[in-house]
Scaffold this motif. Structure first.
Motif, PDB file in Angstrom:
ATOM      1  N   GLU A 118      -1.201  -4.423   9.945  1.00 40.31           N
ATOM      2  CA  GLU A 118      -0.739  -3.057  10.170  1.00 40.31           C
ATOM      3  C   GLU A 118      -0.267  -2.390   8.879  1.00 40.31           C
ATOM      4  OE1 GLU A 118       2.225  -3.345  13.188  1.00 40.31           O
ATOM      5  OE2 GLU A 118       0.793  -3.852  14.769  1.00 40.31           O
ATOM      6  N   LEU A 119       0.060  -3.195   7.864  1.00 41.78           N
ATOM      7  CA  LEU A 119       0.506  -2.629   6.588  1.00 41.78           C
ATOM      8  C   LEU A 119      -0.659  -2.203   5.707  1.00 41.78           C
ATOM      9  CD1 LEU A 119       3.321  -5.191   5.682  1.00 41.78           C
ATOM     10  CD2 LEU A 119       3.634  -2.846   6.479  1.00 41.78           C
ATOM     11  N   LEU A 120      -1.835  -2.774   5.945  1.00 41.28           N
ATOM     12  CA  LEU A 120      -2.988  -2.478   5.096  1.00 41.28           C
ATOM     13  C   LEU A 120      -3.715  -1.261   5.657  1.00 41.28           C
ATOM     14  CD1 LEU A 120      -4.223  -6.118   4.433  1.00 41.28           C
ATOM     15  CD2 LEU A 120      -2.504  -4.772   3.209  1.00 41.28           C
ATOM     16  N   GLN A 121      -3.189  -0.087   5.341  1.00 42.41           N
ATOM     17  CA  GLN A 121      -3.666   1.163   5.915  1.00 42.41           C
ATOM     18  C   GLN A 121      -4.684   1.886   5.052  1.00 42.41           C
ATOM     19  OE1 GLN A 121       0.029   3.255   6.353  1.00 42.41           O
ATOM     20  NE2 GLN A 121       0.742   1.983   8.052  1.00 42.41           N
ATOM     21  N   ALA A 122      -4.729   1.566   3.768  1.00 42.01           N
ATOM     22  CA  ALA A 122      -5.632   2.277   2.848  1.00 42.01           C
ATOM     23  C   ALA A 122      -5.844   1.443   1.595  1.00 42.01           C
ATOM     24  CB  ALA A 122      -5.060   3.647   2.493  1.00 42.01           C
ATOM     25  N   SER A 123      -6.880   1.803   0.833  1.00 44.24           N
ATOM     26  CA  SER A 123      -7.194   1.128  -0.430  1.00 44.24           C
ATOM     27  C   SER A 123      -7.426   2.153  -1.527  1.00 44.24           C
ATOM     28  CB  SER A 123      -8.449   0.258  -0.292  1.00 44.24           C
ATOM     29  OG  SER A 123      -8.213  -0.871   0.520  1.00 44.24           O
ATOM     30  N   TRP A 124      -7.069   1.759  -2.732  1.00 45.32           N
ATOM     31  CA  TRP A 124      -7.390   2.540  -3.925  1.00 45.32           C
ATOM     32  C   TRP A 124      -8.554   1.844  -4.608  1.00 45.32           C
ATOM     33  CZ3 TRP A 124      -3.568   2.933  -8.681  1.00 45.32           C
ATOM     34  CH2 TRP A 124      -4.239   3.549  -9.756  1.00 45.32           C
ATOM     35  N   ARG A 218      -8.102  -1.475  -6.587  1.00 45.98           N
ATOM     36  CA  ARG A 218      -6.901  -1.515  -7.411  1.00 45.98           C
ATOM     37  C   ARG A 218      -5.651  -1.836  -6.595  1.00 45.98           C
ATOM     38  NH1 ARG A 218      -9.298  -2.164 -12.186  1.00 45.98           N
ATOM     39  NH2 ARG A 218     -10.741  -0.460 -12.676  1.00 45.98           N
ATOM     40  N   ALA A 219      -5.605  -1.359  -5.368  1.00 43.84           N
ATOM     41  CA  ALA A 219      -4.425  -1.561  -4.528  1.00 43.84           C
ATOM     42  C   ALA A 219      -4.844  -1.467  -3.071  1.00 43.84           C
ATOM     43  CB  ALA A 219      -3.345  -0.527  -4.851  1.00 43.84           C
ATOM     44  N   GLN A 220      -4.023  -2.042  -2.220  1.00 42.57           N
ATOM     45  CA  GLN A 220      -4.247  -2.006  -0.773  1.00 42.57           C
ATOM     46  C   GLN A 220      -2.884  -2.109  -0.097  1.00 42.57           C
ATOM     47  OE1 GLN A 220      -6.858  -4.427   2.631  1.00 42.57           O
ATOM     48  NE2 GLN A 220      -6.482  -5.393   0.651  1.00 42.57           N
ATOM     49  N   GLY A 221      -2.624  -1.241   0.866  1.00 40.30           N
ATOM     50  CA  GLY A 221      -1.321  -1.317   1.515  1.00 40.30           C
ATOM     51  C   GLY A 221      -1.029  -0.094   2.365  1.00 40.30           C
ATOM     52  N   PRO A 222       0.254   0.141   2.654  1.00 45.51           N
ATOM     53  CA  PRO A 222       0.647   1.304   3.451  1.00 45.51           C
ATOM     54  C   PRO A 222       0.260   2.603   2.757  1.00 45.51           C
ATOM     55  CG  PRO A 222       2.447  -0.280   3.311  1.00 45.51           C
ATOM     56  CD  PRO A 222       1.408  -0.725   2.333  1.00 45.51           C
ATOM     57  N   LEU A 223      -0.163   3.580   3.538  1.00 50.19           N
ATOM     58  CA  LEU A 223      -0.532   4.887   3.008  1.00 50.19           C
ATOM     59  C   LEU A 223       0.663   5.819   3.147  1.00 50.19           C
ATOM     60  CD1 LEU A 223      -2.762   6.737   1.882  1.00 50.19           C
ATOM     61  CD2 LEU A 223      -3.394   7.261   4.247  1.00 50.19           C
ATOM     62  N   ILE A 224       1.191   6.253   2.010  1.00 47.52           N
ATOM     63  CA  ILE A 224       2.322   7.180   1.994  1.00 47.52           C
ATOM     64  C   ILE A 224       1.855   8.454   1.317  1.00 47.52           C
ATOM     65  CG2 ILE A 224       4.677   7.586   1.206  1.00 47.52           C
ATOM     66  CD1 ILE A 224       5.175   4.629   1.292  1.00 47.52           C
ATOM     67  N   PRO A 237       7.956  -0.326   2.208  1.00 44.84           N
ATOM     68  CA  PRO A 237       7.043   0.032   1.120  1.00 44.84           C
ATOM     69  C   PRO A 237       7.551   1.201   0.300  1.00 44.84           C
ATOM     70  CG  PRO A 237       6.233   0.888   3.193  1.00 44.84           C
ATOM     71  CD  PRO A 237       7.439   0.052   3.521  1.00 44.84           C
ATOM     72  N   ARG A 238       7.199   1.180  -0.979  1.00 45.37           N
ATOM     73  CA  ARG A 238       7.465   2.303  -1.868  1.00 45.37           C
ATOM     74  C   ARG A 238       6.146   2.768  -2.464  1.00 45.37           C
ATOM     75  NH1 ARG A 238      11.898   0.226  -5.998  1.00 45.37           N
ATOM     76  NH2 ARG A 238      10.348  -1.434  -6.162  1.00 45.37           N
ATOM     77  N   PRO A 239       5.996   4.063  -2.712  1.00 48.78           N
ATOM     78  CA  PRO A 239       4.740   4.547  -3.269  1.00 48.78           C
ATOM     79  C   PRO A 239       4.419   3.886  -4.607  1.00 48.78           C
ATOM     80  CG  PRO A 239       6.084   6.367  -2.481  1.00 48.78           C
ATOM     81  CD  PRO A 239       6.953   5.143  -2.452  1.00 48.78           C
ATOM     82  N   ALA A 240       3.155   3.529  -4.793  1.00 43.44           N
ATOM     83  CA  ALA A 240       2.700   2.977  -6.065  1.00 43.44           C
ATOM     84  C   ALA A 240       2.298   4.130  -6.976  1.00 43.44           C
ATOM     85  CB  ALA A 240       1.518   2.040  -5.849  1.00 43.44           C
TER      86      ALA A 240
END
Length: 246
Positions: A118-124, A218-224, A237-240
């Motif tokens: 559920e945390l892996l909402q989007a990828s860069w 490059r990254a994968q995780g919550p989408l903020i 989570p904090r924004p990357a």
């Protein structure tokens, strides 16, 4: 005579979440290839794994959001269920000594109450476009942003599937090597090769010199907002950091 049920295995006493990379020639390894390599590494490292119940017990390993074969990644995630408590850093060091080159573990933390999938909402993603002039990158990014709909086709086990990739594109900008994209994990999942297929439809004249594109997560995780944050960040989570849009 009815077959007796095997004894139930105890639940894990500790769950660890690890972030690993897929670099170099390891990008050609499939998800199953990595799974086999990880299980061998766990045995060699002596990690006390918890096992599932049933007639064919297997180590409690949960995979989420695996990158497509042929792509590189800096952000792949796995959860391990252990039968004994271990120091996460010692597990990290032991696995890195046992894993093949290109599958380095970069971070291990103890799991919190949030479910990893559920945390892996989007990828860069970075899509490198060898042979394409840098001045064209801006035009390609604009063509993706300005399109209302981009239908592409993909072959699946059930045959050809046609779908619109535009809803999955959260953010598009340029870099020195090509295009940078934030892609939402929607259904169907938009992959980097789907974006390249969309570009060939939108701007075939601009991609006449294209060589084999290369994608790196490059990254994968919550989408903020339009940024991907760290799913292993404790306490939420904090924004990357993100790059400036084109």
């Amino acid at each position: 005579m009815a077959r007796s049920q095997p004894p139930q295995q105890p639940p894990p006493v500790q769950k660890l979440r690890l972030q690993h990379v897929k670099r170099g020639t390891a990008r050609f390894a499939s998800h199953r290839d990595f799974g086999r390599a990880l299980e061998r590494a766990l045995r060699r490292a002596g990690v006390p794994m918890a096992y599932s119940s049933g007639f064919s017990p297997h180590p409690r390993i949960s995979y989420a959001g695996a990158a497509p074969t042929g792509t590189s990644s800096e952000a792949e995630y796995v959860e391990l269920g252990l039968s004994e408590r271990c120091d996460p850093q010692k597990v990290c060091d032991a696995l890195n000594r046992a894993l093949p080159a290109g599958f380095d573990i970069v971070k291990i933390v103890e799991a919190d109450g949030r479910r990893l999938p559920e945390l892996l909402q989007a990828s860069w993603w970075t899509i490198e476009l060898p042979g394409v002039d840098q001045q064209i990158f801006v035009q390609l990014a604009d063509s993706l942003r300005n399109a209302d709909r981009i239908d592409v086709s993909r072959m699946t086990k059930k045959g050809e599937r046609r779908f619109d990739v535009r809803p999955g594109l959260v953010k598009v900008w340029t870099s020195q090597s090509g295009l940078e994209l934030i892609i939402r994990h929607s259904e169907p999942l938009v992959r980097p090769d789907d974006v390249v297929a969309a570009l060939r439809l939108l701007a075939p004249q601009l991609l006449s010199e294209i060589d084999a594109p290369r994608a790196t997560r490059r990254a994968q995780g919550p989408l903020i907002g339009d940024r991907v944050s760290d799913p292993l960040e404790q306490g939420g989570p904090r924004p990357a950091p993100g790059a400036r849009t084109a």
